[in-house]
Write a protein that holds these residues in place. Structure first.
Motif, PDB file in Angstrom:
ATOM      1  N   PRO A  88       0.815  -1.224   0.000  1.00 30.32           N
ATOM      2  CA  PRO A  88       0.000   0.000   0.000  1.00 30.32           C
ATOM      3  C   PRO A  88       0.845   1.269   0.000  1.00 30.32           C
ATOM      4  CG  PRO A  88      -0.950  -1.611   1.475  1.00 30.32           C
ATOM      5  CD  PRO A  88       0.368  -2.177   1.020  1.00 30.32           C
ATOM      6  N   GLU A  89       1.993   1.218   0.649  1.00 28.54           N
ATOM      7  CA  GLU A  89       2.846   2.409   0.697  1.00 28.54           C
ATOM      8  C   GLU A  89       3.546   2.708  -0.620  1.00 28.54           C
ATOM      9  OE1 GLU A  89       2.905  -0.211   2.782  1.00 28.54           O
ATOM     10  OE2 GLU A  89       4.956  -0.707   3.401  1.00 28.54           O
ATOM     11  N   ASP A  90       3.416   1.819  -1.606  1.00 24.78           N
ATOM     12  CA  ASP A  90       3.952   2.104  -2.945  1.00 24.78           C
ATOM     13  C   ASP A  90       2.984   2.953  -3.772  1.00 24.78           C
ATOM     14  OD1 ASP A  90       5.195  -1.241  -3.007  1.00 24.78           O
ATOM     15  OD2 ASP A  90       6.375   0.590  -2.731  1.00 24.78           O
ATOM     16  N   ALA A  91       1.770   3.146  -3.269  1.00 26.79           N
ATOM     17  CA  ALA A  91       0.796   3.946  -4.001  1.00 26.79           C
ATOM     18  C   ALA A  91       1.287   5.389  -4.111  1.00 26.79           C
ATOM     19  CB  ALA A  91      -0.553   3.910  -3.296  1.00 26.79           C
ATOM     20  N   ALA A  92       1.303   5.874  -5.324  1.00 28.36           N
ATOM     21  CA  ALA A  92       1.842   7.219  -5.570  1.00 28.36           C
ATOM     22  C   ALA A  92       1.649   7.560  -7.039  1.00 28.36           C
ATOM     23  CB  ALA A  92       3.331   7.271  -5.237  1.00 28.36           C
ATOM     24  N   VAL A  93       1.968   8.791  -7.367  1.00 27.63           N
ATOM     25  CA  VAL A  93       2.130   9.161  -8.768  1.00 27.63           C
ATOM     26  C   VAL A  93       3.597   8.941  -9.124  1.00 27.63           C
ATOM     27  CG1 VAL A  93       1.965  10.985 -10.492  1.00 27.63           C
ATOM     28  CG2 VAL A  93       0.254  10.825  -8.668  1.00 27.63           C
ATOM     29  N   TYR A  94       3.814   8.184 -10.172  1.00 22.68           N
ATOM     30  CA  TYR A  94       5.169   7.856 -10.603  1.00 22.68           C
ATOM     31  C   TYR A  94       5.533   8.692 -11.830  1.00 22.68           C
ATOM     32  CZ  TYR A  94       5.393   3.861  -7.461  1.00 22.68           C
ATOM     33  OH  TYR A  94       5.442   3.069  -6.338  1.00 22.68           O
ATOM     34  N   TYR A  95       6.723   9.246 -11.778  1.00 23.87           N
ATOM     35  CA  TYR A  95       7.216  10.080 -12.867  1.00 23.87           C
ATOM     36  C   TYR A  95       8.511   9.505 -13.417  1.00 23.87           C
ATOM     37  CZ  TYR A  95       4.219  13.664 -10.723  1.00 23.87           C
ATOM     38  OH  TYR A  95       3.166  14.369 -10.183  1.00 23.87           O
ATOM     39  N   CYS A  96       8.665   9.534 -14.717  1.00 21.06           N
ATOM     40  CA  CYS A  96       9.976   9.238 -15.281  1.00 21.06           C
ATOM     41  C   CYS A  96      10.654  10.570 -15.588  1.00 21.06           C
ATOM     42  CB  CYS A  96       9.896   8.357 -16.515  1.00 21.06           C
ATOM     43  SG  CYS A  96       9.375   9.146 -18.037  1.00 21.06           S
ATOM     44  N   LEU A  97      11.948  10.563 -15.478  1.00 23.32           N
ATOM     45  CA  LEU A  97      12.667  11.781 -15.769  1.00 23.32           C
ATOM     46  C   LEU A  97      13.970  11.485 -16.492  1.00 23.32           C
ATOM     47  CD1 LEU A  97      15.084  12.085 -13.416  1.00 23.32           C
ATOM     48  CD2 LEU A  97      13.109  12.545 -12.015  1.00 23.32           C
ATOM     49  N   LYS A  98      14.399  12.462 -17.228  1.00 25.51           N
ATOM     50  CA  LYS A  98      15.619  12.377 -18.029  1.00 25.51           C
ATOM     51  C   LYS A  98      16.681  13.256 -17.368  1.00 25.51           C
ATOM     52  CE  LYS A  98      17.343  14.359 -22.359  1.00 25.51           C
ATOM     53  NZ  LYS A  98      18.020  15.450 -21.612  1.00 25.51           N
ATOM     54  N   HIS A  99      17.886  12.748 -17.321  1.00 18.39           N
ATOM     55  CA  HIS A  99      18.998  13.527 -16.772  1.00 18.39           C
ATOM     56  C   HIS A  99      19.742  14.258 -17.890  1.00 18.39           C
ATOM     57  CE1 HIS A  99      18.637  11.816 -12.709  1.00 18.39           C
ATOM     58  NE2 HIS A  99      18.194  10.750 -13.355  1.00 18.39           N
TER      59      HIS A  99
END
Length: 121
Positions: A88-99
């Protein structure tokens, strides 16, 4: 124009699995490190995993180590996050990002729009 598009989120029961994909366009994908970060409601950003442009280096936050696996396919311009044993604690909005370069220690310069992951019975 650089674009990062996440896909694969959704609702899963605790203990289940999801696979997130980030598709990049508008840049030479293999030249840049990529990462996943997440933000749960009421919490700050948490960087959970990164992978270098040459795929030589992968990093994981302690909170996901052993459960999540990051990978990338430079021919398809995609990065994936295989998430197993979800909590349950993995629930979130996930974003990918570029370096800004091949390494993930470098600052990010582009973000995806984010995708919701909900872990609930």
């Amino acid at each position: 124009e650089v674009q990062l598009v996440e896909s694969g989120g959704g609702l899963v029961q605790p203990g289940g699995s999801l696979r997130l994909t980030c598709t990049g366009s508008g840049f030479t994908f293999s030249n840049f490190g990529m990462s996943w970060v997440r933000q749960a409601p009421g919490k700050g950003l948490e960087r959970i995993s990164g992978i270098s442009g040459d795929i030589g280096t992968k990093t994981y936050a302690d909170s996901v180590k052993g459960r999540f696996t990051i990978s990338r396919d430079n021919d398809k311009n995609t990065m994936t996050l295989q998430m197993n044993s979800l909590k349950p604690e993995d629930a979130a909005v996930y974003y990918c990002l570029k370096h800004v370069g091949r390494g993930t220690a470098l600052r990010p310069d582009y973000w995806g729009q984010g995708i919701q992951v909900t872990v609930s019975s």
